[in-house]
Design an enzyme around this catalytic site. Structure first.
Site, PDB file in Angstrom:
ATOM      1  NE  ARG A 144      -2.177  -1.360   3.451  1.00 42.28           N
ATOM      2  CZ  ARG A 144      -2.595  -1.107   4.689  1.00 42.28           C
ATOM      3  NH1 ARG A 144      -3.771  -0.587   4.904  1.00 42.28           N
ATOM      4  NH2 ARG A 144      -1.818  -1.386   5.721  1.00 42.28           N
ATOM      5  CG  ASN A 168      -4.217  -4.524   3.660  1.00 43.96           C
ATOM      6  OD1 ASN A 168      -3.662  -4.455   2.574  1.00 43.96           O
ATOM      7  ND2 ASN A 168      -3.559  -4.422   4.797  1.00 43.96           N
TER       8      ASN A 168
END
Length: 94
Positions: free
Chosen positions: A18, A36
């Site tokens: 990320r 997520n």
């Protein structure tokens, strides 16, 4: 300006995916968010120039060095200008 949703599967959680994706998206002038999922994937929504989205999609297929990307699914979305920057979300945005 275009908007797309991506689902990235493989070894993409716990490997700084990320954070690296935020840097990559920002470098291409994109806005959006990434999070997520409960099934160990990463999802993101990105907005910006079509060429920048294509570049991000290519990067997502490789990911950062610790990741192992198995697949990237893209869905083009309607509407734009929802985001001011590109950030990490903790759960799917509303």
């Amino acid at each position: 300006m275009t908007r797309a949703r991506f689902v990235v599967r493989g070894l993409v959680q716990g490997v700084y995916f990320r954070a690296a994706a935020v840097r990559e998206a920002t470098a291409h002038g994109l806005t959006g968010c990434i999070w997520n999922t409960d099934d160990d994937a990463v999802e993101l929504v990105a907005e910006g120039d079509a060429d920048a989205l294509a570049a991000l999609e290519r990067w997502l297929a490789q990911g950062p060095s610790l990741s192992r990307v198995e697949s990237v699914e893209r869905t083009d979305l309607s509407g734009t200008n929802r985001y001011q920057d590109f950030s990490i979300a903790y759960g799917a945005p509303e």
